[in-house]
Design a protein around this motif. Structure first.
Motif, mmCIF file in Angstrom:
data_model
loop_
_atom_site.group_PDB
_atom_site.id
_atom_site.type_symbol
_atom_site.label_atom_id
_atom_site.label_comp_id
_atom_site.label_asym_id
_atom_site.label_seq_id
_atom_site.Cartn_x
_atom_site.Cartn_y
_atom_site.Cartn_z
ATOM 1 N N UNK A 107 0.833 -1.203 0.000
ATOM 2 C CA UNK A 107 0.000 0.000 0.000
ATOM 3 C C UNK A 107 0.870 1.256 0.000
ATOM 4 N N UNK A 108 2.046 1.171 0.602
ATOM 5 C CA UNK A 108 2.971 2.309 0.577
ATOM 6 C C UNK A 108 3.355 2.662 -0.855
ATOM 7 N N UNK A 109 3.604 1.636 -1.678
ATOM 8 C CA UNK A 109 3.954 1.888 -3.079
ATOM 9 C C UNK A 109 2.787 2.516 -3.843
ATOM 10 N N UNK A 110 1.585 2.078 -3.533
ATOM 11 C CA UNK A 110 0.402 2.667 -4.162
ATOM 12 C C UNK A 110 0.313 4.142 -3.779
ATOM 13 N N UNK A 111 0.474 4.437 -2.496
ATOM 14 C CA UNK A 111 0.409 5.823 -2.023
ATOM 15 C C UNK A 111 1.507 6.672 -2.678
ATOM 16 N N UNK A 112 2.717 6.121 -2.777
ATOM 17 C CA UNK A 112 3.814 6.873 -3.392
ATOM 18 C C UNK A 112 3.540 7.171 -4.857
ATOM 19 N N UNK A 113 3.034 6.190 -5.590
ATOM 20 C CA UNK A 113 2.735 6.404 -7.012
ATOM 21 C C UNK A 113 1.667 7.483 -7.177
ATOM 22 N N UNK A 150 1.218 9.862 -5.056
ATOM 23 C CA UNK A 150 1.722 11.057 -4.376
ATOM 24 C C UNK A 150 0.754 11.542 -3.306
ATOM 25 N N UNK A 151 0.274 10.557 -2.511
ATOM 26 C CA UNK A 151 -0.564 10.863 -1.352
ATOM 27 C C UNK A 151 0.045 10.154 -0.143
ATOM 28 N N UNK A 152 -0.414 10.513 1.029
ATOM 29 C CA UNK A 152 0.101 9.868 2.238
ATOM 30 C C UNK A 152 -0.615 8.540 2.466
ATOM 31 N N UNK A 153 0.012 7.672 3.254
ATOM 32 C CA UNK A 153 -0.657 6.407 3.597
ATOM 33 C C UNK A 153 -1.957 6.637 4.343
ATOM 34 N N UNK A 154 -2.014 7.583 5.298
ATOM 35 C CA UNK A 154 -3.304 7.827 5.953
ATOM 36 C C UNK A 154 -4.402 8.257 4.962
ATOM 37 N N UNK A 155 -4.019 9.027 3.948
ATOM 38 C CA UNK A 155 -5.001 9.428 2.937
ATOM 39 C C UNK A 155 -5.498 8.197 2.169
ATOM 40 N N UNK A 156 -4.585 7.275 1.873
ATOM 41 C CA UNK A 156 -4.970 6.037 1.206
ATOM 42 C C UNK A 156 -5.861 5.198 2.120
ATOM 43 N N UNK A 157 -5.476 5.100 3.401
ATOM 44 C CA UNK A 157 -6.260 4.304 4.362
ATOM 45 C C UNK A 157 -7.663 4.860 4.577
ATOM 46 N N UNK A 203 -8.482 0.175 3.480
ATOM 47 C CA UNK A 203 -7.625 -0.280 4.576
ATOM 48 C C UNK A 203 -6.586 -1.302 4.113
ATOM 49 N N UNK A 204 -6.928 -2.088 3.081
ATOM 50 C CA UNK A 204 -6.040 -3.173 2.654
ATOM 51 C C UNK A 204 -6.044 -3.301 1.129
ATOM 52 N N UNK A 242 -8.907 -4.518 -4.255
ATOM 53 C CA UNK A 242 -9.246 -5.535 -5.248
ATOM 54 C C UNK A 242 -10.741 -5.842 -5.231
ATOM 55 N N UNK A 243 -11.307 -6.012 -4.047
ATOM 56 C CA UNK A 243 -12.739 -6.314 -3.939
ATOM 57 C C UNK A 243 -13.584 -5.187 -4.544
ATOM 58 N N UNK A 244 -13.190 -3.945 -4.320
ATOM 59 C CA UNK A 244 -13.968 -2.824 -4.854
ATOM 60 C C UNK A 244 -13.905 -2.772 -6.375
ATOM 61 N N UNK A 245 -12.745 -3.090 -6.936
ATOM 62 C CA UNK A 245 -12.604 -3.099 -8.394
ATOM 63 C C UNK A 245 -13.425 -4.237 -8.994
ATOM 64 N N UNK A 246 -13.342 -5.407 -8.396
ATOM 65 C CA UNK A 246 -14.102 -6.557 -8.893
ATOM 66 C C UNK A 246 -15.599 -6.308 -8.744
#
Length: 185
Positions: free
Chosen positions: A30-36, A38-45, A49-50, A55-59
């Protein structure tokens, strides 16, 4: 504000799928996703959360669109024109939103097999495959109908066809082949 939240969720889903396809699901954090993004991990969370939640939301989104397509297709008359329109809609959805998930699923087959999201995707795909089949048709015609759907999907997989075609041309060729498979009445 709800629009921004939706846009951010969609960006996260898109970027996560790209990374999952590039690096593999298990090797992407998830850190790599946030970095790509350009947001913080808390913003991603805040949104997910996981990785499993992403994946579940996309499916879920994919399967909802498949369910809508299948429901619409079942209401159409059993004509060659209707079958061709169903194929065009499948192709359009593939272009619009499905391609990244199919690419991910190809690269991460093991993850999809052992995941509830993968099972939901499989069920949706089976429903979509049967939508072109005419009740009471011969086994050959039913097989051709299912192959037509696969032709449209496989047209989006560049490494399967060593042809000098760009993505749009390959999709057009796949749709033409699929249309021939469902044929005339």
């Amino acid at each position: 504000m709800a629009g921004r939240r939706t846009d951010t969720r969609e960006r996260i889903q898109q970027v996560a799928l790209e990374l999952f396809a590039e690096r593999g699901y298990d090797k992407t954090s998830l850190q790599e996703v946030a970095e790509r993004l350009e947001i913080t991990r808390p913003a991603l969370y805040y949104h997910f959360r996981t990785k499993e939640d992403i994946l579940a939301s996309v499916v879920d989104r994919l399967c909802d669109s498949i369910d809508e397509l299948v429901a619409w297709a079942k209401e159409q008359p059993q004509t060659a024109a209707s079958r061709q329109e169903i194929l065009r809609r499948i192709s359009g959805l593939l272009e619009d939103q499905w391609r990244p998930l199919f690419k991910f699923a190809q690269v991460n087959q093991g993850v999809m097999q052992g995941n509830p999201a993968g099972q939901r995707m499989r069920s949706g795909m089976l429903g979509m495959l049967s939508v072109l089949s005419v009740p009471g048709a011969s086994a050959v015609k039913q097989f051709e109908a299912r192959l037509a759907v696969f032709a449209v999907i496989l047209g989006s997989v560049p490494f399967l066809f060593e042809m000098d075609l760009d993505e749009a041309e390959r999709a057009d060729v796949a749709l033409e082949v699929a249309t021939k498979l469902v044929g005339d009445d």
